[in-house]
Design a protein around this motif. Structure first.
Motif, PDB file in Angstrom:
ATOM      1  N   ASN A  30      -7.297  19.699 -10.517  1.00  0.00           N
ATOM      2  CA  ASN A  30      -8.410  19.442 -11.671  1.00  0.00           C
ATOM      3  C   ASN A  30      -9.193  20.743 -12.077  1.00  0.00           C
ATOM      4  OD1 ASN A  30      -8.575  16.839 -11.516  1.00  0.00           O
ATOM      5  ND2 ASN A  30     -10.215  16.415  -9.564  1.00  0.00           N
ATOM      6  N   LYS A  35      -7.178  21.711 -14.928  1.00  0.00           N
ATOM      7  CA  LYS A  35      -7.197  21.013 -16.132  1.00  0.00           C
ATOM      8  C   LYS A  35      -8.551  20.966 -16.723  1.00  0.00           C
ATOM      9  CE  LYS A  35      -6.801  16.636 -14.635  1.00  0.00           C
ATOM     10  NZ  LYS A  35      -6.205  15.580 -13.552  1.00  0.00           N
ATOM     11  N   TYR A  36      -9.643  20.928 -15.984  1.00  0.00           N
ATOM     12  CA  TYR A  36     -10.926  20.913 -16.465  1.00  0.00           C
ATOM     13  C   TYR A  36     -11.736  22.231 -16.491  1.00  0.00           C
ATOM     14  CZ  TYR A  36     -10.383  16.130 -15.521  1.00  0.00           C
ATOM     15  OH  TYR A  36      -9.611  14.826 -15.487  1.00  0.00           O
ATOM     16  N   ASP A  92     -13.853  26.821 -10.206  1.00  0.00           N
ATOM     17  CA  ASP A  92     -13.424  27.131 -11.721  1.00  0.00           C
ATOM     18  C   ASP A  92     -14.621  27.560 -12.431  1.00  0.00           C
ATOM     19  OD1 ASP A  92     -14.411  24.975 -13.392  1.00  0.00           O
ATOM     20  OD2 ASP A  92     -13.485  23.802 -11.877  1.00  0.00           O
ATOM     21  N   TYR A 118     -13.845   6.980 -12.381  1.00  0.00           N
ATOM     22  CA  TYR A 118     -14.922   7.569 -13.128  1.00  0.00           C
ATOM     23  C   TYR A 118     -14.457   8.665 -13.560  1.00  0.00           C
ATOM     24  CZ  TYR A 118     -19.686   8.663 -14.408  1.00  0.00           C
ATOM     25  OH  TYR A 118     -20.716   9.104 -15.231  1.00  0.00           O
ATOM     26  N   ARG A 119     -14.700   8.954 -15.025  1.00  0.00           N
ATOM     27  CA  ARG A 119     -14.525   9.929 -15.816  1.00  0.00           C
ATOM     28  C   ARG A 119     -15.638  10.357 -16.521  1.00  0.00           C
ATOM     29  NH1 ARG A 119      -9.080   7.125 -16.435  1.00  0.00           N
ATOM     30  NH2 ARG A 119      -7.540   8.584 -15.152  1.00  0.00           N
ATOM     31  N   ILE A 120     -15.726  11.882 -16.629  1.00  0.00           N
ATOM     32  CA  ILE A 120     -17.253  12.230 -17.207  1.00  0.00           C
ATOM     33  C   ILE A 120     -17.256  11.792 -18.903  1.00  0.00           C
ATOM     34  CG2 ILE A 120     -18.647  14.110 -18.001  1.00  0.00           C
ATOM     35  CD1 ILE A 120     -17.570  15.168 -15.406  1.00  0.00           C
ATOM     36  N   SER A 148      -6.779  13.967 -19.621  1.00  0.00           N
ATOM     37  CA  SER A 148      -6.393  13.983 -18.305  1.00  0.00           C
ATOM     38  C   SER A 148      -5.263  13.101 -17.697  1.00  0.00           C
ATOM     39  CB  SER A 148      -7.728  13.453 -17.420  1.00  0.00           C
ATOM     40  OG  SER A 148      -7.625  12.340 -16.476  1.00  0.00           O
ATOM     41  N   GLY A 173      -3.498  12.801 -14.447  1.00  0.00           N
ATOM     42  CA  GLY A 173      -4.421  12.390 -13.843  1.00  0.00           C
ATOM     43  C   GLY A 173      -4.526  10.692 -13.621  1.00  0.00           C
ATOM     44  N   SER A 174      -4.644  10.060 -12.421  1.00  0.00           N
ATOM     45  CA  SER A 174      -4.895   8.707 -12.266  1.00  0.00           C
ATOM     46  C   SER A 174      -6.420   8.210 -12.164  1.00  0.00           C
ATOM     47  CB  SER A 174      -4.162   8.295 -10.974  1.00  0.00           C
ATOM     48  OG  SER A 174      -4.954   8.673  -9.858  1.00  0.00           O
ATOM     49  N   GLY A 175      -7.199   9.161 -12.178  1.00  0.00           N
ATOM     50  CA  GLY A 175      -8.488   8.761 -12.295  1.00  0.00           C
ATOM     51  C   GLY A 175      -9.253   8.407 -10.604  1.00  0.00           C
ATOM     52  N   LEU A 196     -10.402  12.036  -7.010  1.00  0.00           N
ATOM     53  CA  LEU A 196     -11.542  12.550  -6.139  1.00  0.00           C
ATOM     54  C   LEU A 196     -11.862  11.486  -5.309  1.00  0.00           C
ATOM     55  CD1 LEU A 196     -13.855  14.635  -8.473  1.00  0.00           C
ATOM     56  CD2 LEU A 196     -12.418  15.413  -6.807  1.00  0.00           C
TER      57      LEU A 196
HETATM   58  P1  ADP Z   1      -8.839  12.436 -13.017  1.00  0.00           P
HETATM   59  O1  ADP Z   1      -7.509  11.742 -13.022  1.00  0.00           O
HETATM   60  O2  ADP Z   1      -9.638  12.023 -14.325  1.00  0.00           O
HETATM   61  O3  ADP Z   1      -8.763  13.939 -13.181  1.00  0.00           O
HETATM   62  P2  ADP Z   1     -10.386  12.844 -10.759  1.00  0.00           P
HETATM   63  O4  ADP Z   1     -10.929  11.371  -9.596  1.00  0.00           O
HETATM   64  O5  ADP Z   1      -9.654  13.770 -10.280  1.00  0.00           O
HETATM   65  O6  ADP Z   1      -9.737  11.746 -11.691  1.00  0.00           O
HETATM   66  O7  ADP Z   1     -11.590  13.235 -11.362  1.00  0.00           O
HETATM   67  C1  ADP Z   1     -12.598  12.381 -11.819  1.00  0.00           C
HETATM   68  C2  ADP Z   1     -13.254  12.938 -13.065  1.00  0.00           C
HETATM   69  O8  ADP Z   1     -14.228  14.134 -12.492  1.00  0.00           O
HETATM   70  C3  ADP Z   1     -12.575  13.781 -14.031  1.00  0.00           C
HETATM   71  O9  ADP Z   1     -11.993  12.673 -14.965  1.00  0.00           O
HETATM   72  C4  ADP Z   1     -13.414  14.708 -14.633  1.00  0.00           C
HETATM   73  O10 ADP Z   1     -14.353  14.227 -15.482  1.00  0.00           O
HETATM   74  C5  ADP Z   1     -14.364  15.182 -13.499  1.00  0.00           C
HETATM   75  N1  ADP Z   1     -13.934  16.406 -12.747  1.00  0.00           N
HETATM   76  C6  ADP Z   1     -13.246  16.381 -11.704  1.00  0.00           C
HETATM   77  N2  ADP Z   1     -13.108  17.754 -11.386  1.00  0.00           N
HETATM   78  C7  ADP Z   1     -13.801  18.470 -12.175  1.00  0.00           C
HETATM   79  C8  ADP Z   1     -13.854  19.957 -12.479  1.00  0.00           C
HETATM   80  N3  ADP Z   1     -13.319  20.999 -11.769  1.00  0.00           N
HETATM   81  N4  ADP Z   1     -14.756  20.306 -13.743  1.00  0.00           N
HETATM   82  C9  ADP Z   1     -15.242  19.454 -14.380  1.00  0.00           C
HETATM   83  N5  ADP Z   1     -15.063  17.896 -14.416  1.00  0.00           N
HETATM   84  C10 ADP Z   1     -14.326  17.581 -13.205  1.00  0.00           C
END
Ligand code: ADP
Length: 363
Positions: free
Chosen positions: A253, A256-257, A281, A299-301, A309, A314-316, A319
């Motif tokens: 993550n 990726k983010y 990060d 949940y995705r932002i 993602s 990413g499977s969502g 986390l």
């Molecule tokens: P995904 O497969 O979408 O990455 P996650 O459960 O790993 O699913 O993360 C859920 C959401 O949390 C992500 O879609 C992203 O919006 C947000 N997120 C997770 N890690 C970070 C990060 N390091 N910086 C910013 N946003 C993050």
């Protein structure tokens, strides 16, 4: 209007009534003196009170028994426990009313909880079908294009097949994550704790994710970087494979983010009986209102990042799974983030005790 005279008050009133009638008669009659009249009145009140009071109570007990028999169907165990206590104590109606109110309240709470779970289940089903649909439709589309179009050249066919395979890989990842999360939620997965060097694990993961990081020109670092030089690394007592899963999710993550051309740092801080593991990060960060929700399933932002993602694998559920694993280690995963300044996700793990450590503990 509610009629709320207790059986005791009613018995007193009726006894007084009977006694006053009898006393009045005795008073009028010339054979009784004043003292004897008062005595007769007292005896009459006491006798009538006892008689009527016991009669009312006996009637009420019978009613209560009948009601309890009905209640027994609903509340068998608790009824058995309470019935004796009720039948031979004063104020049975009041106690029974409290008991029924308490029971109704408990049932209402159960109903509310079931409704909440039903809503969650419905949302989960909708999310799962939505997430499954995307890779299935993509793979289906590529395969059908190849099948339906005879003129497609070898190069295009191969490209389409590669895309179909990538969609099926994403589907495989999603199904694996779904299995993991359902097992973690059911509590059927047991954590196999063992002492291991977490610096070694982090370095393995860095190697595994190197290609991904290079694509975004992100540097991966372990802080402080002199564990190996100090000798012995950093030892923790945890399920190595599960913690590996957590760290892959967090570091993946962060790549990726996080910011392109940025830095991802894994910091290991030993303090007392624990080791704090944090993944930082320097990306765009997570707004406050989303910080507690990112651990929810799917949940995705922001939706625009959803495709990005997914394309990045990413499977969502990453986390949500990580949270379960960390909690199964009796720890908590926390997020610290400021918009524009990056994100840190961290959790603590216990250090091995001297009895179960196979390697020396760093002091
Ligand atoms: P995904 O497969 O979408 O990455 P996650 O459960 O790993 O699913 O993360 C859920 C959401 O949390 C992500 O879609 C992203 O919006 C947000 N997120 C997770 N890690 C970070 C990060 N390091 N910086 C910013 N946003 C993050």
């Amino acid at each position: 209007m509610r009629f709320s005279v207790s059986s005791r008050t009613l018995a007193i009133l009726l006894s007084l009534l009977v006694a006053s009638v009898l006393t009045a008669l005795a008073w009028v009659a010339p054979t009784l003196s004043l003292r004897e009249g008062v005595l007769a009145a007292g005896i009459t009140v006491a006798a009538c009170f006892l008689l009527l009071y016991l009669m009312f109570e006996a009637l009420i007990f019978r009613e209560i028994n009948t009601i309890y028999e009905g209640l027994e169907h609903i509340k068998r165990k608790e009824f058995r426990r309470l019935s004796n206590k009720f039948l031979f104590r004063p104020e049975p109606l009041k106690r029974m009313r409290n008991e029924i109110l308490g029971m109704a309240q408990r049932k209402q709470q159960e109903i509310d909880e079931l409704k909440r779970l039903q809503v969650l289940r419905r949302e989960f089903l909708a999310d799962v079908s939505h997430e499954l649909k995307t890779p299935i439709f993509a793979a289906q589309g590529f395969v059908h294009t190849i099948l339906d179009d005879d003129d497609t050249d070898e190069f295009t066919r191969k490209k389409f097949l590669q895309k179909a395979a990538a969609s099926l890989d994403a589907l495989d990842l999603l199904v694996q994550d779904l299995v993991s999360i359902s097992q973690l939620e059911k509590g059927v997965i047991r954590m196999r704790r063992q002492p291991f060097d977490i610096t070694q694990l982090v370095r393995d993961i860095f190697e595994q994710l190197e290609l991904k990081a290079t694509r975004r020109n992100v540097t991966l670092a372990l802080a402080p970087d002199d564990f190996q030089a100090a000798g012995g690394g950093v030892w923790v007592l945890a399920d190595r494979n599960r913690i590996r899963q957590v760290l892959i999710n967090l570091i993946d993550n962060a790549i990726k983010y996080g910011r392109e051309n940025g830095h991802v740092t894994v910091a290991l801080t030993e303090s007392g009986k624990t080791v704090r593991v944090s993944v930082h990060d320097d990306g765009e960060g997570i707004p406050k209102q989303h910080q507690s929700r990112i651990f929810e399933r799917f949940y995705r932002i922001d939706k625009s990042r959803t495709r990005e993602s997914r394309d990045a694998g990413g499977s969502g559920l990453g986390l949500a799974i990580s949270k379960h694993i960390v909690e199964a280690h009796k720890s908590t995963i926390r997020v610290h983030s400021e918009v524009g300044q990056g994100t840190t996700l961290e959790f603590k793990l216990p250090r091995p005790r001297s009895t179960d450590a196979r390697a020396p503990l760093a002091s």
